[in-house]
Each structure stands twice: as C-alpha cells, then as structure tokens.
Design an enzyme around this catalytic site. Structure first.
Site, PDB file in Angstrom:
ATOM      1  N   ASP A 223      45.415  72.860  42.892  1.00 51.23           N
ATOM      2  CA  ASP A 223      46.232  73.527  43.902  1.00 51.23           C
ATOM      3  C   ASP A 223      47.538  72.744  44.039  1.00 51.23           C
ATOM      4  O   ASP A 223      47.530  71.562  44.387  1.00 51.23           O
ATOM      5  CB  ASP A 223      45.486  73.548  45.235  1.00 51.23           C
TER       6      ASP A 223
ATOM      7  N   ASP B 125      50.116  79.196  42.319  1.00 51.97           N
ATOM      8  CA  ASP B 125      49.962  77.762  42.559  1.00 51.97           C
ATOM      9  C   ASP B 125      48.522  77.273  42.535  1.00 51.97           C
ATOM     10  O   ASP B 125      48.251  76.145  42.941  1.00 51.97           O
ATOM     11  CB  ASP B 125      50.593  77.390  43.902  1.00 51.97           C
ATOM     12  N   GLU B 126      47.598  78.092  42.043  1.00 53.41           N
ATOM     13  CA  GLU B 126      46.190  77.734  42.177  1.00 53.41           C
ATOM     14  C   GLU B 126      45.402  78.299  41.004  1.00 53.41           C
ATOM     15  O   GLU B 126      45.624  79.433  40.577  1.00 53.41           O
ATOM     16  CB  GLU B 126      45.664  78.298  43.496  1.00 53.41           C
TER      17      GLU B 126
END
Length: 439
Positions: free
Chosen positions: A11, A105-106
């Site tokens: 993350d 983002d993950e």
C-alpha cells in the site's frame, strides 16, 4: 490458508498527496489535501501532515479547510498518479506473475508463484519486502510504501496496516490469532461504526471478544453472508486466492468511507469524481461500456447495486456521472452509506457518441473555469486548477499555486529543482500554457 507467509500486500503511503509532495518541493513536510476544490468538493487523499488535523478522505473540502486553513489544497493529477502506479506494478510483477491490483496504490502479490519462493523463509520474505520498497522509492523518485506479508490476503492487509507508514510487517504462520486478538473489531474489513456499535452492545470490543460469539449469533445480528464472513475472519480464516488481471469484462471504482455518509450531495459529488476516474481508466485502455452500475453498502453492511443500460457504449465522464447520480437519487441514504462505487460493464472497444449531452463538465467540486480578460476574448478559455502543471515560455515548468479574478499564480519548481519562486500572471497570458506530467 497457507503454511507459509507468501501473500504480500503493498500500500503506497498517502499516495496522491505523496506524489504532489514529490513533484512540488515547497510542499514537502507540509499538510497537503488532494480533491475537489469548489464549495461542493470532497477530499480524495490527505498527507500525513494534514491527517494530524483530523482531515480524512470523503470529508467535505470546506470542513477540511476549516480544520487546517494553511494546508495546500490541490486538484488531482491522475496522469501523474497512473505513471507512478505503473512503475510500482511493474516492479511487483518482477517478483511474481500473480499480481492483483486493487487500485492505483494497492496490490496483492502471490510470492509462492515467483521464482524466489523456495528460499522465502520469514527472513527472506522480509528482505524481499525491504528490497521492493527501496526499489520503488528509487524508481518513483521517493514514494514510500508499507508492506505486509502473511499466510492470507486478510492477514497480509492487516500486516501492511501495522507497517504504516513506510515499513514492513511479517506475520509468522501460527501467530495469526495472537496478532488479531487485541485488535479492535474495526480492524476487520467491513466493520464500521454502526456494526461496531451493534457488537459493543453485546460486549464485543476486540477481535478476541468477537471470537467468543457463535456463527448463529453473528448471522442473526448481521445477516447470513456478512455474519458468516465475520465469524471466519475473526479466526484468521481467509481462503481467497491472489487473482491476476484477466480479460476485462468490467471496470469500477469504489471507496469505503471511514465514517458513514448520509448527505446526498456529498455522495453525488463522490460519484461524480469516481465517474471521472472511471472515464480516465476506460480511455487509457481504449475501451467503453454500455451499462453503468452504482454499488452501495449501508451502515449495516447490506449491499445493493442498481444499473442502467445506455443506448450505446461510452467512455464519457459526463454521461457516466449523469447516469450514476441519477441512480443515486433512487437510494435512501438517511441511515448512512459506508461504501459507494461506480462501474461500467458491457465492454466494447468503440464509443457511441451521445449527441444530446450538453458540452459541459460534471460538477465535481472543481474550480470554476476562468475566461480571458476583456480585450482578449478570442483566446480559448483555460482552466487553471490549483496544483495543475503549467509551462511558461521564459520561466519554464511550474504548477498553479492559485487562480481567480482573471489572475493565475504559479510556483516555478520541479521534482528536482528545489523550492522555486512564485509569480502572478493574467489568466490569458499567452506565455503560459498547460504543462505535461514529468515522467
């Protein structure tokens, strides 16, 4: 469940705001808020410096300004975020072919499918995570990531939360219950304020307390699907596999809110912002969709979808937003929504232009579009949203510090230049043009 800790969850820390701080040296170490900037704007991401003032995602920007008036409030730059995300995902695919992106983002990574899996004991997994984080920081120009490694996706995500910000946490197989036991029930995905309050009335505060409830008690309280899932997760049981991207049958954007939202106007603004993000993803892939779906999850975790099928496939943000917000008007949000999502299916690689759509942007809280000053009406209208990249013919690249009343103020700096000077120009100054994202 696995015998080894071979599921990695990565993350990126405060991603949108971190990209802005990376590209704007004068904002490093200062509170930064990214999102809609108008009176109906909503926060997308807040830097860690801004979070100390209680600012969070999905908060009205007006409330964020009241909490921290000295923060930098910027519109989003999805081209920059996508470029950074692409670098990160490419690095993860060097580890394993099984990478499951959850958002820009993950992502989850199945380490067992990678070449180094045979030598991945706990120390090896930790060393690999540290190397990946170092490589990401190097390749993206300084972005940081939190990494969790465990025997399941649920525990890997818990581990990455424990690693925040900018760290690594590995859950040793066999210790999962010990790790979960003292945590608040809010640590379990999907347990929001309303569910936590229901559990509190039963004397349940921690995951260990939750473990004391039988499945029948939870299903009676929360419904069959959610109660059964919660019963399993409280015991660390999660059999979900890491699934790599397959043929795209649909695309969607969704967010789970930190607190339930009841205001229809806020929800409409969030749906509009999601529609723009979805439109960007469709266009990036050269695709379009015919069916728009709105997904909502109530405070009690009851989940519903509503769909509308268009006359032809579209990738237009205005059309998607108009359809999604129309579906939203049919929803009763008075008890609070904890999740909202907008998706498109019925995919195609062509677009049916909607000749009846007005040529205007959906109202997502963006800054008003500025027009040229008197005497220069022939120049096309230009929007100068705060944070946008610009280039001056003589002074070079910079970004919009602020605009209004026929003026635009620019700070001239780049990712590698250090903090730069600030200059103000007429909004229609021919020397100033929209810039491009630095690769």
């Amino acid at each position: 469940m696995r015998r080894q800790a071979t599921v990695l969850h990565l993350d990126l820390d405060a991603f949108f705001a971190a990209v802005e701080q990376r590209d704007k040296p004068s904002l490093r170490g200062k509170p930064v808020v990214v999102g809609g900037l108008g009176p109906r704007g909503v926060v997308s991401t807040a830097s860690y410096e801004a979070r100390t003032y209680g600012i969070r995602s999905a908060m009205r920007t007006a409330e964020a300004r009241a909490r921290c008036p000295h923060a930098a409030y910027l519109s989003d730059r999805f081209d920059a975020y996508r470029d950074a995300s692409r670098v990160v995902m490419e690095r993860l695919r060097e580890i394993s072919p099984l990478v499951e992106p959850l958002s820009l983002d993950e992502a989850f990574v199945d380490l067992a499918a990678g070449e180094a899996s045979r030598s991945l004991d706990l120390d090896g997994a930790r060393a690999l995570a540290e190397q990946v984080r170092a490589d990401i920081a190097d390749r993206t120009g300084g972005l940081t990531a939190s990494v969790g490694i465990a025997s399941s996706k649920f525990l890997a995500k818990i581990a990455s939360e424990l690693a925040k910000p900018d760290g690594v946490h590995v859950v040793e197989p066999g210790t999962e219950l010990d790790v979960l036991a003292p945590m608040s029930v809010r640590a379990i995905p999907g347990v929001g304020p309303a569910t936590a309050e229901r559990l509190r009335r039963l004397g349940v505060h921690t995951v260990e307390d939750l473990r004391g409830l039988e499945a029948v008690e939870l299903t009676s309280l929360l419904g069959t699907a959610y109660g059964t899932s919660l019963h399993a997760l409280a015991r660390g049981v999660d059999h979900r596999a890491v699934v790599a991207e397959r043929e795209t049958k649909s695309l969607s954007v969704e967010d789970t809110f930190e607190t339930d939202i009841t205001d229809p106007r806020v929800l409409a603004d969030i749906a509009t912002t999601m529609s723009r993000r979805l439109s960007d993803r469709l266009r990036e892939r050269g695709m379009s969709g015919r069916t728009v779906t709105l997904k909502i999850r109530h405070h009690d975790f009851e989940t519903h979808t509503r769909s509308a099928t268009l006359a032809g496939p579209t990738d237009d943000a205005r059309t998607i937003a108009r359809t999604a917000t129309g579906l939203l008007t049919e929803i009763d949000s008075s008890s609070g929504l904890r999740l909202l999502g907008v998706g498109v299916s019925g995919m195609a690689d062509w677009v049916q232009d909607d000749l009846f759509v007005a040529d205007e942007e959906p109202d997502g809280g963006a800054e008003p579009e500025l027009t040229s000053v008197a005497g220069a009406s022939a120049r096309p209208r230009t929007r100068w949203p705060a944070g946008a990249d610009v280039v001056h013919a003589e002074l070079g690249p910079g970004w919009v510090w602020g605009s209004g009343l026929g003026r635009v103020t620019v700070r001239f700096e780049t990712r590698t230049s250090g903090p730069g000077p600030v200059r103000t120009f007429a909004a229609d100054d021919p020397s100033l043009t929209p810039g491009t994202v630095e690769p």
